[in-house]
Design a protein around this motif. Structure first.
Motif, PDB file in Angstrom:
ATOM      1  N   TYR A 113      -6.231  -1.500  -2.840  1.00 28.59           N
ATOM      2  CA  TYR A 113      -4.770  -1.457  -2.729  1.00 28.59           C
ATOM      3  C   TYR A 113      -4.119  -2.821  -2.515  1.00 28.59           C
ATOM      4  O   TYR A 113      -2.891  -2.919  -2.564  1.00 28.59           O
ATOM      5  CB  TYR A 113      -4.360  -0.501  -1.605  1.00 28.59           C
ATOM      6  CG  TYR A 113      -4.564   0.941  -1.986  1.00 28.59           C
ATOM      7  CD1 TYR A 113      -3.556   1.660  -2.625  1.00 28.59           C
ATOM      8  CD2 TYR A 113      -5.781   1.573  -1.762  1.00 28.59           C
ATOM      9  CE1 TYR A 113      -3.746   2.983  -3.002  1.00 28.59           C
ATOM     10  CE2 TYR A 113      -5.986   2.899  -2.138  1.00 28.59           C
ATOM     11  CZ  TYR A 113      -4.963   3.591  -2.760  1.00 28.59           C
ATOM     12  OH  TYR A 113      -5.160   4.899  -3.150  1.00 28.59           O
ATOM     13  N   LYS A 114      -4.921  -3.852  -2.270  1.00 27.60           N
ATOM     14  CA  LYS A 114      -4.333  -5.182  -2.085  1.00 27.60           C
ATOM     15  C   LYS A 114      -4.928  -6.214  -3.042  1.00 27.60           C
ATOM     16  O   LYS A 114      -4.210  -6.846  -3.810  1.00 27.60           O
ATOM     17  CB  LYS A 114      -4.492  -5.626  -0.624  1.00 27.60           C
ATOM     18  CG  LYS A 114      -3.674  -4.770   0.337  1.00 27.60           C
ATOM     19  CD  LYS A 114      -3.534  -5.390   1.710  1.00 27.60           C
ATOM     20  CE  LYS A 114      -2.580  -4.572   2.569  1.00 27.60           C
ATOM     21  NZ  LYS A 114      -2.328  -5.220   3.877  1.00 27.60           N
ATOM     22  N   SER A 160       1.663  -3.037  -6.484  1.00 23.70           N
ATOM     23  CA  SER A 160       1.126  -1.854  -5.829  1.00 23.70           C
ATOM     24  C   SER A 160       0.136  -1.130  -6.727  1.00 23.70           C
ATOM     25  O   SER A 160       0.288  -1.108  -7.951  1.00 23.70           O
ATOM     26  CB  SER A 160       2.259  -0.897  -5.444  1.00 23.70           C
ATOM     27  OG  SER A 160       1.755   0.295  -4.867  1.00 23.70           O
ATOM     28  N   THR A 194       0.820  -1.213   0.000  1.00 23.68           N
ATOM     29  CA  THR A 194       0.000   0.000   0.000  1.00 23.68           C
ATOM     30  C   THR A 194       0.852   1.260   0.000  1.00 23.68           C
ATOM     31  O   THR A 194       0.324   2.364  -0.116  1.00 23.68           O
ATOM     32  CB  THR A 194      -0.912   0.053   1.234  1.00 23.68           C
ATOM     33  OG1 THR A 194      -0.105   0.194   2.416  1.00 23.68           O
ATOM     34  CG2 THR A 194      -1.764  -1.204   1.341  1.00 23.68           C
ATOM     35  N   ILE A 232      -1.293   4.745  -0.587  1.00 24.61           N
ATOM     36  CA  ILE A 232      -2.607   5.057  -0.054  1.00 24.61           C
ATOM     37  C   ILE A 232      -2.630   6.376   0.706  1.00 24.61           C
ATOM     38  O   ILE A 232      -3.615   7.133   0.645  1.00 24.61           O
ATOM     39  CB  ILE A 232      -3.131   3.904   0.827  1.00 24.61           C
ATOM     40  CG1 ILE A 232      -4.602   4.136   1.187  1.00 24.61           C
ATOM     41  CG2 ILE A 232      -2.265   3.707   2.059  1.00 24.61           C
ATOM     42  CD1 ILE A 232      -5.238   2.965   1.897  1.00 24.61           C
ATOM     43  N   CYS A 259     -10.335   0.210   1.038  1.00 25.34           N
ATOM     44  CA  CYS A 259      -8.888   0.258   0.830  1.00 25.34           C
ATOM     45  C   CYS A 259      -8.277  -1.117   0.567  1.00 25.34           C
ATOM     46  O   CYS A 259      -7.394  -1.254  -0.286  1.00 25.34           O
ATOM     47  CB  CYS A 259      -8.198   0.930   2.016  1.00 25.34           C
ATOM     48  SG  CYS A 259      -8.742   0.335   3.634  1.00 25.34           S
ATOM     49  N   THR A 260      -8.736  -2.147   1.263  1.00 23.32           N
ATOM     50  CA  THR A 260      -8.171  -3.483   1.057  1.00 23.32           C
ATOM     51  C   THR A 260      -8.404  -3.956  -0.371  1.00 23.32           C
ATOM     52  O   THR A 260      -7.495  -4.472  -1.031  1.00 23.32           O
ATOM     53  CB  THR A 260      -8.776  -4.492   2.056  1.00 23.32           C
ATOM     54  OG1 THR A 260      -8.520  -4.043   3.383  1.00 23.32           O
ATOM     55  CG2 THR A 260      -8.173  -5.872   1.855  1.00 23.32           C
ATOM     56  N   CYS A 275      -1.305  -0.843   7.230  1.00 20.63           N
ATOM     57  CA  CYS A 275      -0.897   0.541   7.035  1.00 20.63           C
ATOM     58  C   CYS A 275      -0.590   1.203   8.374  1.00 20.63           C
ATOM     59  O   CYS A 275      -1.205   0.893   9.399  1.00 20.63           O
ATOM     60  CB  CYS A 275      -1.999   1.337   6.336  1.00 20.63           C
ATOM     61  SG  CYS A 275      -2.214   0.932   4.591  1.00 20.63           S
TER      62      CYS A 275
END
Length: 286
Positions: free
Chosen positions: A91-92, A51, A21, A55, A87-88, A173
């Motif tokens: 970004y993942k 990536s 992230t 973030i 976000c997960t 993070c």
């Protein structure tokens, strides 16, 4: 699982993938470097780092779409809430899937034939067998070797200790709102990282940067700490009575999570941040 594969106790994997992230603690990057240097490379296992961007920088960039973090908020009526966690996935999960498609030779939007797939290992132990799920796409088939071996979290810790890896840090993070007080204190022990998260906490108080730039009205104030006070003033040295009372069922396991945060950090496939969002549109026009 990487160490077990490198040692031959599990079959040799073709690749290990780390979704970055861009905002992990320095200890996580140092640990990843060590794993690659001492375990993966000698075993001939490539470690691929993928990536979707940084973030932290993206959240404060008015030109970027805000992939919502699960922020603790105070609504305009004074009631507490949380924003939806995106976000997960952004970004993942997405960058991992993109890398897997590339490895298979079918980058998006190419259609992947039904007979083409990867076997993906996910590190869920027997303590959390209920979190083991099938993949949501046909070209990924999830396997859970630790469960198959009957290994608990304690078994994993003992094995890592035997490899001098007992101090394996959690991957999450720096500014993850699901941190417990102990994790915030660990970050505070590093002045540079603490200054970073305190500054970010202040920056997101007035909504996400893109919405603010578009003059969208605020629907509440955002915070990183569940007490919903500025992080630099948050009661991270103890669990307050108000925080304990806010739990759905104030039992020992709840108090444990208040102190230590989620058990497994923020795995792409098992992030414990599945709380229902009570304010999905934070920072956007009402």
């Amino acid at each position: 699982m990487l160490a077990l594969s490198a040692e031959g106790r599990l079959p040799k994997v073709d690749y290990a993938i780390f979704a970055d992230t861009g905002w992990e603690p320095k200890a996580v990057y140092a640990h990843l470097d060590r794993l690659e240097r001492e375990i993966a490379t000698p075993a001939g296992i490539p470690v691929l780092r993928v990536s979707a961007g940084n973030i932290r920088e993206d959240a404060l960039n008015p030109q970027k779409r805000f992939a919502s973090m699960p922020l603790h908020i105070l609504n305009l009526d004074g009631k507490p809430g949380m924003t939806r966690r995106q976000c997960t996935g952004e970004y993942k999960v997405k960058p991992i899937k993109k890398q897997i498609r590339s490895l298979l030779g079918y980058p998006y939007p190419a259609r992947i034939p039904r007979e083409v797939f990867v076997e993906q290992w996910i590190g869920i132990s027997t303590d959390e067998f209920h979190r083991a799920k099938d993949a949501d796409v046909r070209y990924m088939r999830n396997q859970h070797p630790l469960i198959d071996m009957g290994w608990s979290r304690g078994d994993c810790v003992r094995y890592l200790t035997s490899l001098n890896l007992a101090n394996t840090p959690k991957s999450a993070c720096l500014g993850c709102p699901f941190h417990g007080n102990a994790q915030w204190r660990e970050i505070r022990a590093n002045p540079e990282e603490w200054a970073d998260v305190v500054a970010f906490d202040a920056a997101i108080r007035q909504g996400n940067a893109r919405a603010t730039a578009n003059n969208s009205p605020l629907l509440g104030a955002a915070f990183l700490h569940r007490s919903r006070v500025p992080l630099g003033e948050a009661p991270i040295d103890h669990v307050t009575a108000a925080e304990r009372a806010a739990q759905d069922s104030p039992v020992d396991t709840d108090a444990e999570e208040l102190e230590h945060g989620v058990t497994d950090g923020c795995s792409p496939w098992t992030c414990r941040g599945d709380s229902e969002a009570t304010q999905a549109r934070f920072g956007l026009a009402a």
